[in-house]
Design an enzyme around this catalytic site. Structure first.
Site, PDB file in Angstrom:
ATOM      1  N   ASN A 345       0.905  -1.352  -0.106  1.00 11.47           N
ATOM      2  CA  ASN A 345      -0.045   0.089  -0.164  1.00 11.47           C
ATOM      3  C   ASN A 345       0.976   1.330  -0.062  1.00 11.47           C
ATOM      4  O   ASN A 345       0.766   2.064   1.010  1.00 11.47           O
ATOM      5  CB  ASN A 345      -1.073  -0.039   1.172  1.00 11.47           C
ATOM      6  CG  ASN A 345      -2.275   0.793   0.999  1.00 11.47           C
ATOM      7  OD1 ASN A 345      -2.378   1.673   0.013  1.00 11.47           O
ATOM      8  ND2 ASN A 345      -3.048   0.506   2.017  1.00 11.47           N
ATOM      9  N   HIS A 376      -8.345   3.421   8.604  1.00 13.69           N
ATOM     10  CA  HIS A 376      -8.963   2.231   8.165  1.00 13.69           C
ATOM     11  C   HIS A 376     -10.268   1.807   8.733  1.00 13.69           C
ATOM     12  O   HIS A 376     -10.951   1.282   7.937  1.00 13.69           O
ATOM     13  CB  HIS A 376      -8.023   1.188   8.579  1.00 13.69           C
ATOM     14  CG  HIS A 376      -6.768   0.941   7.449  1.00 13.69           C
ATOM     15  ND1 HIS A 376      -5.553   1.470   7.873  1.00 13.69           N
ATOM     16  CD2 HIS A 376      -6.712   0.086   6.529  1.00 13.69           C
ATOM     17  CE1 HIS A 376      -4.856   1.079   6.788  1.00 13.69           C
ATOM     18  NE2 HIS A 376      -5.214   0.257   6.137  1.00 13.69           N
TER      19      HIS A 376
END
Length: 510
Positions: A345, A376
């Site tokens: 990521n 998140h």
């Protein structure tokens, strides 16, 4: 009537028959089909709406409208949250003072994202981890906050106060509403990102993305390539092959090795601990291809539209990794916790670095992990993962600084060190990420209890027992190492450079 209302909110039911045939949730089928549609549209966008054939205005309008269409198809009227979040933060950019605008945008964007995540998880479908409207909002939040800091750097800070990376990324003009919406909600990145800098996106829209990268390191124009626009064809084919392999592995293997089996009482009681470790590694290995598929397909979509060019390799082949989100081989063969995170990521890691780590005056490592957990979502497992990640990072840093010098004497010693650290890194990553997959507190703590919290305890002992140099001395040493290695960069290293390095190259070239 209730069914019609629900479907209008959650996306189109057009692909319901396909969903039933392949036995996958409808929202995931909608996501994949929309991404494939975006891929085809990207080829058309590059060929028929090329900057040489049309104006930036048209490119902005088409990219934005197509993005909203895909969002409505996947998420129904929940896609309006994208506009609300973008509208609120754009109002702050326009009417709040430059001195505090970036902080207000950060609070509002992250706060609105958290509000949507809380309502989705605790009001609607707790535990149903599937494609949902807060996924795109996570990327939009990255773009909003990045742009706010870049505008602040460009319009409110002095040049000498900026790092080379911040100087390159700084935005010197307030974007208009169309440019802002196009950056946030274009069809290439609306569903899965990745995030990118505003300057890179505008260079793509305006057709200037290739110009600075036609300069060699000596500042002279590369005559062999200066008249030819690089083609992303080979990279797209390679990435689509990676997507196909990743999807096939995920669909065939993931159900054979569920992570949940690691907390099954019979499994824990009957399986030797060494085999539990091996199973955990295999189960986590089976979950990663899903992310490889999503992020690589998204990268291919951007490349197909002409976005992502990052200069040339030494052999003259074009590089299309400007906004790539992962390096699979570097992930699977990572020999340190940091190496794994740096290649997983990637664009999110850069965002965390630019908006938090580089700007936080107190304990930036802990602040960065906390921000990552908040971004998140609100599942408790996320917080357990990132809190564990803080101790893992500190322990890995202490271990590397104190132990690694003893293994640099010979090639054999270095190879032994690499094998040991690879195995340790993979175990540490799997141990850390289990709560991220299980989501809930109870199952996560049950897993850690079955391991007697052994890695937590080992990290605590390492941090307390091994000294680590202060951050400013580590940064100084890293800069000295980079300077010493600069003259001997290999082609492989060039292929692994990231946006920060590219910014430095552009700054020198111009």
């Amino acid at each position: 009537m209730a069914t019609e209302t629900t479907s209008s909110c959650t996306g189109s039911n057009l692909l319901q028959p396909i969903s039933e045939i392949i036995n996958l949730p409808l929202d995931q089928v909608n996501f994949v089909v929309c991404q494939l549609f975006a891929l085809l549209t990207a080829f058309w966008f590059r060929l028929y709406l090329h900057p040489s054939k049309t104006s930036p205005f048209i490119r902005h309008v088409v990219a934005t409208l197509l993005g909203f269409y895909l969002a409505l198809f996947c998420f129904g009227w929940y896609a309006l949250h994208f506009l609300v979040q973008s509208g609120l933060t754009y109002s702050i950019m326009m009417f709040a003072g430059l001195e505090h605008m970036h902080k207000l945008c950060f609070i509002v964007a992250l706060g609105y994202l958290s509000f949507c995540q809380i309502t989705r998880v605790y009001v609607f479908d707790y535990g149903m981890y599937s494609a949902d409207f807060t996924g795109p909002m996570m990327v939009i939040t990255q773009k909003i906050t990045s742009l706010a800091f870049e505008i602040h750097d460009g319009l409110a800070r002095k040049e000498e106060q900026l790092t080379p990376s911040q100087r390159c990324l700084a935005v010197r003009r307030m974007p208009n509403l169309l440019e802002y919406l196009s950056y946030n909600c274009n069809f290439m990145g609306i569903l899965a990102g990745p995030t990118c800098s505003y300057n890179d996106y505008m260079a793509f829209i305006e057709g200037t993305a290739y110009q600075p990268r036609h300069l060699e390191t000596n500042g002279k124009e590369n005559g062999k390539y200066k008249h030819t626009e690089p083609s992303p064809k080979n990279d797209i084919i390679s990435k689509l092959c990676t997507c196909a392999i990743s999807l096939a592995i995920f669909l065939s293997v993931s159900k054979l090795c569920p992570v949940e089996r690691s907390i099954d009482d019979k499994f824990i009681a009957s399986t030797p601990f060494i085999l539990q470790i091996l199973y955990l590694y295999l189960s986590m290995l089976a979950t990663r291809p899903k992310y490889y598929f999503i992020w690589t397909l998204s990268d291919a979509i951007n490349n197909a539209a002409g976005f992502g060019f990052n200069g040339y390799n030494k052999d003259g082949t074009p590089r299309w990794d400007l906004i790539s989100n992962l390096r699979i081989l570097d992930i699977e063969f990572a020999t340190s916790f940091k190496m794994f995170l740096d290649n997983w990521n990637i664009q999110t890691a850069l965002w965390l670095k630019r908006v938090c780590y580089e700007r936080c005056p107190i304990n930036p490592t802990a602040a960065t992990f906390l921000l990552s957990a908040m971004w998140h979502g609100v599942y408790p497992g996320y917080y357990l993962t990132f809190l564990t990640g803080i101790s893992m990072t500190m322990a890995a840093r202490a271990l590397r600084h104190n132990i690694r010098p003893y293994f640099l004497g010979s090639t054999t010693h270095r190879s032994i060190y690499d094998v040991i650290t690879w195995a340790g890194t993979q175990i540490a990553i799997c141990y850390t990420v289990v709560p991220f997959v299980l989501l809930a507190v109870g199952p996560s703590l049950k897993f850690y209890r079955s391991w007697y919290y052994c890695i937590h305890i080992a990290c605590l002992v390492l941090v307390l027992a091994l000294p680590v140099k202060p951050r400013h001395l580590r940064i100084k040493e890293e800069q000295q190492q980079q300077n010493s290695l600069q003259g001997g960069l290999t082609e492989d290293h060039n292929s692994h450079s990231i946006t920060d390095n590219n910014c430095n190259q552009k700054h020198k070239a111009t």
